[in-house]
Motif scaffolding. Structure first.
Motif, mmCIF file in Angstrom:
data_model
loop_
_atom_site.group_PDB
_atom_site.id
_atom_site.type_symbol
_atom_site.label_atom_id
_atom_site.label_comp_id
_atom_site.label_asym_id
_atom_site.label_seq_id
_atom_site.Cartn_x
_atom_site.Cartn_y
_atom_site.Cartn_z
ATOM 1 N N UNK A 47 44.095 33.243 49.332
ATOM 2 C CA UNK A 47 45.100 34.202 49.081
ATOM 3 C C UNK A 47 46.275 33.984 48.406
ATOM 4 N N UNK A 48 47.096 34.771 47.784
ATOM 5 C CA UNK A 48 48.325 34.529 46.945
ATOM 6 C C UNK A 48 47.770 33.707 45.788
ATOM 7 N N UNK A 49 47.014 33.699 45.341
ATOM 8 C CA UNK A 49 46.742 32.960 43.949
ATOM 9 C C UNK A 49 46.730 33.658 42.553
ATOM 10 N N UNK A 50 47.095 33.069 41.469
ATOM 11 C CA UNK A 50 47.306 34.052 40.015
ATOM 12 C C UNK A 50 46.073 34.462 39.713
ATOM 13 N N UNK A 51 46.209 35.773 39.163
ATOM 14 C CA UNK A 51 45.024 36.364 38.834
ATOM 15 C C UNK A 51 44.373 35.693 37.574
ATOM 16 N N UNK A 52 43.044 35.758 37.089
ATOM 17 C CA UNK A 52 42.487 35.529 36.134
ATOM 18 C C UNK A 52 42.767 36.542 34.864
ATOM 19 N N UNK A 53 41.937 36.248 33.719
ATOM 20 C CA UNK A 53 42.147 37.101 32.768
ATOM 21 C C UNK A 53 41.647 38.720 33.005
ATOM 22 N N UNK A 54 40.786 38.806 34.157
ATOM 23 C CA UNK A 54 40.532 40.280 34.505
ATOM 24 C C UNK A 54 41.824 40.949 35.355
ATOM 25 N N UNK A 55 42.784 39.949 35.836
ATOM 26 C CA UNK A 55 43.972 40.695 36.429
ATOM 27 C C UNK A 55 43.335 41.429 37.860
ATOM 28 N N UNK A 56 42.662 40.692 38.500
ATOM 29 C CA UNK A 56 42.323 41.292 39.692
ATOM 30 C C UNK A 56 42.518 40.268 40.582
ATOM 31 N N UNK A 57 43.205 40.430 41.729
ATOM 32 C CA UNK A 57 43.763 39.638 42.640
ATOM 33 C C UNK A 57 42.444 38.885 43.364
ATOM 34 N N UNK A 58 42.487 37.964 43.990
ATOM 35 C CA UNK A 58 41.340 37.547 44.963
ATOM 36 C C UNK A 58 41.090 38.126 46.079
ATOM 37 N N UNK A 59 42.338 38.824 46.588
ATOM 38 C CA UNK A 59 42.061 39.688 47.809
ATOM 39 C C UNK A 59 41.277 40.954 47.552
ATOM 40 N N UNK A 60 41.448 41.383 46.429
ATOM 41 C CA UNK A 60 40.610 42.637 46.303
ATOM 42 C C UNK A 60 38.946 42.377 46.183
ATOM 43 N N UNK A 103 20.622 35.329 34.340
ATOM 44 C CA UNK A 103 19.338 34.433 33.994
ATOM 45 C C UNK A 103 18.077 34.903 33.575
ATOM 46 N N UNK A 104 17.793 35.974 34.044
ATOM 47 C CA UNK A 104 16.608 36.638 33.478
ATOM 48 C C UNK A 104 16.650 37.129 32.069
ATOM 49 N N UNK A 105 17.764 37.272 31.700
ATOM 50 C CA UNK A 105 17.771 37.695 30.068
ATOM 51 C C UNK A 105 18.697 36.609 29.141
ATOM 52 N N UNK A 106 18.998 35.595 29.996
ATOM 53 C CA UNK A 106 19.540 34.340 29.221
ATOM 54 C C UNK A 106 20.863 34.658 28.698
ATOM 55 N N UNK A 107 21.711 35.601 29.456
ATOM 56 C CA UNK A 107 22.762 36.113 28.939
ATOM 57 C C UNK A 107 24.012 35.383 29.521
ATOM 58 N N UNK A 108 25.112 35.265 28.625
ATOM 59 C CA UNK A 108 26.340 34.685 28.868
ATOM 60 C C UNK A 108 27.351 35.766 28.893
ATOM 61 N N UNK A 109 28.159 35.623 30.086
ATOM 62 C CA UNK A 109 29.141 36.738 30.253
ATOM 63 C C UNK A 109 30.742 36.200 29.924
ATOM 64 N N UNK A 110 31.174 36.711 29.139
ATOM 65 C CA UNK A 110 32.791 36.408 28.981
ATOM 66 C C UNK A 110 33.340 36.733 29.913
ATOM 67 N N UNK A 111 34.752 36.039 30.175
ATOM 68 C CA UNK A 111 35.540 36.737 31.337
ATOM 69 C C UNK A 111 36.124 37.943 30.904
ATOM 70 N N UNK A 112 36.293 38.957 31.897
ATOM 71 C CA UNK A 112 36.744 40.137 31.492
ATOM 72 C C UNK A 112 38.340 40.026 31.146
ATOM 73 N N UNK A 113 38.782 40.360 30.220
ATOM 74 C CA UNK A 113 40.105 40.476 29.764
ATOM 75 C C UNK A 113 40.514 39.322 28.639
ATOM 76 N N UNK A 114 39.513 38.475 28.339
ATOM 77 C CA UNK A 114 39.828 37.707 27.389
ATOM 78 C C UNK A 114 39.648 38.374 26.055
#
Length: 280
Positions: free
Chosen positions: A236-249, A269-280
């Motif tokens: 809890x009480x940690x800074x948000x990442x690029x998606x701006x969603x707190x850990x608590x949510x 894994x099935x499609x060999x897809x790399x997901x970028x961080x939401x908000x970057x």
């Protein structure tokens, strides 16, 4: 909000826009809010329309957007709070403006008699400003003490105690160089600390081999239970990442969120897809 600067009362008022944040204490300290948030989010995720959504990236975007909208409706936005050392005080505002006006008159070409009166006015006003600042600090300390004595919420009590603790002057840290001598320069201290952690976290190991072969599912797919277990360990009480969603949510998101999140990871894994961080 006005930030008080005892060194220069005329720089006492600096305004800044408060960033909108969620009322996380309402979620972490209120069992009813937790239950309502989980139920609402589970229902919203179960009813989430994914037709036309392309790949794991699009599904994750919709999933996190659902978390935000649910939090907006259930958890709510946190009301801006006055930070420590900030007051919106009409008396102090008037005193500062009065002193600034007198200083402007003093800098203009007045006669010596007028300048003497104006200088006296400036001195009296600045003394009144200093006195008002001390009174406001005493009121703030009394308010914190009252909060600690009467609150039932552990988070608010922690914030009050932290505010009192942060009022103490910061002490300089002692850093030694490789020869054991004390480093006196702040810049040299920063360099020594940086070099130390670079040595701790940098290893002379060969890089991991790249993934090769056609996209394929995991032999043992990631389960919703594993995702839930990982979410429960978020701090809890940690800074948000690029998606701006707190850990608590995410920590109190519930089973439907964990199930869809696990499906998204497995699909990567099935499609060999790399997901970028939401908000970057």
């Amino acid at each position: 909000m006005a930030r008080l600067d005892l060194g220069n009362p005329h720089k006492a008022f600096r305004y800044k826009t408060a960033k909108k944040t969620y009322d996380i204490s309402n979620l972490t300290c209120n069992k009813e809010t937790q239950k309502l948030y989980q139920q609402t989010l589970n229902r919203n995720v179960d009813n989430l329309e994914l037709s036309g959504t392309v790949g794991p990236q699009g599904k994750l975007h919709k999933l996190l957007e659902t978390v935000r909208k649910t939090a907006d409706g259930v958890v709510g936005a946190k009301r801006p709070q006055q930070a420590s050392g900030h007051w919106n005080d009409s008396l102090l505002t008037n005193l500062v403006e009065k002193s600034k006006t007198a200083l402007l008159k003093l800098k203009s070409g007045n006669e010596s008699a007028d300048r003497s009166n104006i200088r006296s006015l400036v001195n009296r006003t600045q003394k009144s400003i200093q006195k008002r600042l001390k009174d406001l600090k005493a009121q703030a300390a009394e308010h914190l003490a009252h909060t600690i004595a009467n609150t039932d919420e552990s988070r608010r009590m922690f914030e009050a105690v932290r505010t009192l603790t942060n009022s103490k002057p910061h002490q300089s840290i002692i850093v030694h160089n490789a020869d054991g001598n004390v480093i006196t320069s702040d810049a040299d201290k920063a360099d020594a600390i940086r070099d130390y952690f670079e040595q701790q976290f940098t290893r002379n190991e060969p890089p991991l081999e790249p993934f090769e072969g056609p996209p394929r599912a995991l032999n043992t797919p990631i389960t919703a239970g594993e995702v839930s277990a990982a979410l429960s360990k978020l701090k809890n009480n940690r800074a948000c990442g690029p998606d701006n969603i707190p850990n608590e949510l995410l920590k109190y998101a519930g089973d439907s969120f964990a199930s869809m999140f696990a499906d998204i990871i497995n699909e990567c894994f099935e499609t060999n897809t790399y997901i970028k961080a939401i908000g970057e």
